[in-house]
Design an enzyme around this catalytic site. Sequence first.
Site, short mmCIF file in Angstrom:
data_model
loop_
_atom_site.label_atom_id
_atom_site.label_comp_id
_atom_site.label_asym_id
_atom_site.label_seq_id
_atom_site.Cartn_x
_atom_site.Cartn_y
_atom_site.Cartn_z
N SER A 104 -5.70 -14.82 29.08
CA SER A 104 -4.56 -14.77 28.18
C SER A 104 -3.40 -15.59 28.74
O SER A 104 -3.00 -15.40 29.88
CB SER A 104 -4.08 -13.32 28.02
OG SER A 104 -4.88 -12.67 27.08
N ASP A 149 1.65 -16.14 19.41
CA ASP A 149 1.56 -15.37 20.65
C ASP A 149 1.99 -16.21 21.86
O ASP A 149 1.18 -16.56 22.71
CB ASP A 149 0.13 -14.86 20.82
CG ASP A 149 0.05 -13.71 21.83
OD1 ASP A 149 1.06 -13.46 22.52
OD2 ASP A 149 -1.01 -13.09 21.93
N HIS A 191 2.11 -11.52 24.45
CA HIS A 191 1.59 -10.23 24.91
C HIS A 191 1.49 -10.17 26.43
O HIS A 191 1.40 -9.09 27.00
CB HIS A 191 0.28 -9.85 24.21
CG HIS A 191 -0.96 -10.51 24.72
ND1 HIS A 191 -1.50 -11.65 24.16
CD2 HIS A 191 -1.79 -10.20 25.74
CE1 HIS A 191 -2.60 -11.99 24.81
NE2 HIS A 191 -2.79 -11.12 25.79
#
Lengths: 712, 712
Positions: A648, A217, A80
Amino acid sequence: MRIACIVVCIVFLFSGLQAEEGMWLLNQIDRLNLEQQGLKIKTTDIYNPGGVSLVDAIVNLGGASAELVSGNGLLLTNHHVAFGGVQRASISADDYITKGFFAATREDEISAPGYIARVLLEMKDVTDEVVAVLKGIDDPVQRRRAIRAKIQSMTEAIEAGREDISARIAEMFEGRQYMLFVQQSFEDVRLVYVPPQSIGNYGGDIDNWMWPRHTGDFSFLRVYMAPDGRGRKYDKENVPYKPKKWLKIATEPLREGDLTFILGFPGRTNRYRTSYAVDYALNHLYPRSIENYKEMIKLLEEKGRENPVLSRKVAGFVKGLNNSMKNYQGNVDGMKANRFLQKKQAAEKELRAFIEKDAKLKSQYGDVMDAFADLYSRQLSESERNDILSAFGRMSGTLPGIANRIVYNAHQRSMEESERDPNFSEKDIDRSLQRLRFTYMSYDEGVDKMLLRRTLLKAGELRETSPIEGLEHILRDDASVEEYVDRVYGKTQLSDMAVVAKMYKATLDELSASDDPLIVFALKLYPDMEARRKADEKREALLSDLSRRYIEMIGHWKKSELYSDANGTIRFTFGKVSGYEPRDAVYYKPFTTLSGVIEKHTGNVPFDAPEKLQALHADRDLGRWLDPVLNDVPVAFTHECDITGGNSGSAVMNARGELVGIAFDGNYEALTGDWEYIPDMQRTISVDIRYVMFITEKFAGADYLLEEMGLR
Amino acid sequence: MRIACIVVCIVFLFSGLQAEEGMWLLNQIDRLNLEQQGLKIKTTDIYNPGGVSLVDAIVNLGGASAELVSGNGLLLTNHHVAFGGVQRASISADDYITKGFFAATREDEISAPGYIARVLLEMKDVTDEVVAVLKGIDDPVQRRRAIRAKIQSMTEAIEAGREDISARIAEMFEGRQYMLFVQQSFEDVRLVYVPPQSIGNYGGDIDNWMWPRHTGDFSFLRVYMAPDGRGRKYDKENVPYKPKKWLKIATEPLREGDLTFILGFPGRTNRYRTSYAVDYALNHLYPRSIENYKEMIKLLEEKGRENPVLSRKVAGFVKGLNNSMKNYQGNVDGMKANRFLQKKQAAEKELRAFIEKDAKLKSQYGDVMDAFADLYSRQLSESERNDILSAFGRMSGTLPGIANRIVYNAHQRSMEESERDPNFSEKDIDRSLQRLRFTYMSYDEGVDKMLLRRTLLKAGELRETSPIEGLEHILRDDASVEEYVDRVYGKTQLSDMAVVAKMYKATLDELSASDDPLIVFALKLYPDMEARRKADEKREALLSDLSRRYIEMIGHWKKSELYSDANGTIRFTFGKVSGYEPRDAVYYKPFTTLSGVIEKHTGNVPFDAPEKLQALHADRDLGRWLDPVLNDVPVAFTHECDITGGNSGSAVMNARGELVGIAFDGNYEALTGDWEYIPDMQRTISVDIRYVMFITEKFAGADYLLEEMGLR
């Protein structure tokens, strides 16, 4: 240095803080008793100013985090995080979002436009130099402006002459400390291996925030540099970046209870807010925003039902409103469930008592809490009026927002530097101009009129109690708001982007001569907007001053090592791999497995596992990535590290400093985590490096990447 | 006796069956190795024909289950089992559903109208006597009719002269065995203590089927009898029933892993169906019904949006459709997730091979599976047409359904007994007449017309392939279906209940003279309806015959003790207290706690825990009901017993035969449990007796009930 001293010198009492809470500055890690926590390497292996350490493998990627995993600039981050680059690369080529992207050789790697990888060159405490400028200045607003100017001159001096060098001086502990970060930027970042969305975003929005999670991810990118080692934009002559340090992929299986630590760039937390701030957010700001957004979503969706083209135009806007609304709602629910306000209030009562009973502390800090109370009560009294003024940014339509921006630009330019909005910059105007194209993509006259009408009607309701002078000419008019809005949109030229682009650079005199009704509107409103901005600047300066003293109070009270709120600078956090009990009679285990991916498969997005992945599972073709304890390939795990947005893509390492995972989310049960860390509930969700390797090797067949990472 | 012999005589191979699967007849329990499972009492303490045993404390309460817990007829069952009685008692008095009901003394107990408590007097195998009538009859339809008649005459003989005695002869193993149950009925059942809905139905529909569960699903009733010991209706002179046996409340804490067993009245299971039946349900019946119900719900909801009064009128109907739809959908999802059809098919392949390789078995059973295949394939081919005909019961509107019933009544009355529908009875007509009032409560002309129109249009689509002769006069007409429906409803008198009540008893001649268009409609349709009924009767007879032989085949193959499908007769099931893993990385523990009740509390129904309960929790005023291991009061628990609808309210006992809980639900993950028992997933959900006692003592203050149960 007095100010920084409390942070550094306070006796470290471990009991004062939960082991896993804290987003620590790198110069704090040797005070965290990490050996006792099970760390098998030295803290200088993690952070070693002047030498080489794991920190040198950590990359800031457009505000998120990433890590180098080979001597040739190979970079791992979240799917992402890479998403925007993959999307942009897909515009002129294939659909890499759906299908994924795989460069069979280095020559096949393609540019991921818009990404900048930043590597830390230096970090140091510059508090003394920065705060020296405060001498003789008492006014909080002027103090803030002085600091700002000093920081600007210091960073510009460092950046001078090197386009790939950027400097930032970040305020820590609300101004008790200033840290300089010097980074080298690389604007040539390329796609290497991106799994298909059916792996990289498996579970999609439905599983977002949720545990158990089965999202792969991750994505591989590569950082390129000029042959002379400087960072620069994409160039065919560029060569892979040669880092000083890269991370080794862990080969020992990660287990429940193991120590992990994370290096990354958490964005923003509110851990040192007072009960007054919590009260304001919980009982006023959040519910008001939720109400407001809910109403707007309803209006936009109604309009969208009449017109599918319009529905697509405003889809992004509606999605954004929905996201914020859910986040606010989650915070409200979480704070209520945890009785957060009551706990804060109880703690403050103790803090006040502690300050009261020491005469010296009382004289230094006795006024702080009441001053907070006063500040927030004034903010509350002005909040409805300020909501209206804020709404003229975007929430009252695209064109009024643009008109206000045009007028703001001209006014700021015409002012003395010392009077100007410190946030004003010509660079910003240019960036805003470049984004105009996207702004107009979602413009619709009907929606615009509806939004402007709505805000004006709300302003009308406030006329008695909190009038906005610059709107009186509309609300006082005989003609109704309805008629006014029709008239304005019938005549304005601002729906023409070319007209607007010119006006962005217009002078005040030129604007005053314009008869465009929206420019007239914005000129009349400007004095209210500017007065509000000045009031905000003053409030923020006072708040900042109070907040710094509040943290000092906590330092005196707690006598334990404190960490500064997150602010996008590099931080260290550690904690054990562990599951949790989200609610009565339910236990979430710390590892999910490939079987769980298959279990969730329905064949429909976002639960559409690729056939090949299903076949690997059915054939038990799991290679060396099978965990003998789980008897399966681990997919994701939860651990007690303390992270937030910006983390992230962060490297998750084990006690030996080897890469065991990539952080990608927090859990729903700790949505209020930015305000409060709850040890029993708050978990980082990371994709297991074994799933990354399993997908890369067995699913994608990219063996050469494993070789490059030293696995064979 | 040959037929019953296989059941009784097969060598018991424990490995053939999971320990926890099975709803056993009482005469099977001494073959279940219960001592090895940890049972601390003798099987004769559980069931002892001619003597006294736990079974004597087990009560059938209107099709559900209950248990006697004192020598004075005190009865425990579920809140949701007592619900109807509480509701009826509330009509003329206070709202006992919301507030609960508490009789401070025996004099304060009030009647729970409509409830009948049945106590088992005798149970015996009457297979020989029943099947004797089959001699010389070959036609399956005639065989079924003969059995039916024989059973009727046997039970009537037993019931003769005693109004409180009822006899039932139940078919076991699809007719391999017939068991006689003689019961005594008590129609005077009174409310003693019913917790408020915010305890007894805490979690409501949201938590229905769900674990973890926090529902205090219990109520205390009392059974009364005439002073001479006979059962009779409510009478002031009645005295509490004196049972031979009542259950002792367990005082040792129940723990994970402990043996439990249940005595109760499971309603209906499909454990011995073929893959053809599964295929038909999974791929045809369920999806067709879901589609159909979904469409109807949509239509009804659309109509309801226009008109709130209407919306309330059809709310019950819509709720029923929704419930069935969700149940079917859950079954479809579950069967797919478990690959149930594939497993059945694989097992049948083995079964066929087993039969094939033994010449004797092959000659006896070689035709069975193909006959099943044939039967279901014919059923499928007629299913669309049959759906239309079935729809004229209720799904095509209230008035057409009533018209068909009127015509059916008259036709059946005019026929010879041997030709009649064996389900026809004058008693049924009377019951149906009594319910007419409720039928009309939900009648609405607009909805009725919509439903009739819908079915007729569907019939029109089938005209080419499967015409329905009795509808041809409508569909062939020049006037459209729309016009026909308008005309019919413009003229029919059936919306007048008085007219209908008279017609219920009308003769065929009287009906033929009627010009009511719906009577005309039903008379024309009757031949198709009757032909379909006859075909169904034949198919069911064939299916029953095949099913009996199929079970014989399984008996030969498995060589293990089999249990008969549930049919509302008393059964025994056992299993350990244990949690389960509903999905990857999630573990559900076997006990929920009072803290979990508070955790779910939102203040809004159905999560509105009473203030007093919250206070007891906050003050830790838990009395002796605190479990030291959980450090809390246990609320509900999961265990491996094998139950289904009808078991609601069943006594759950520990290894010593003491009452530890009351069964009230199964878990969502085993919604397909009626078809297949999955040991890892299927759990019974029971309210813990300690929560029952905690609520009764600490919340309600009904200490006298605890004393009556021998706890002090």
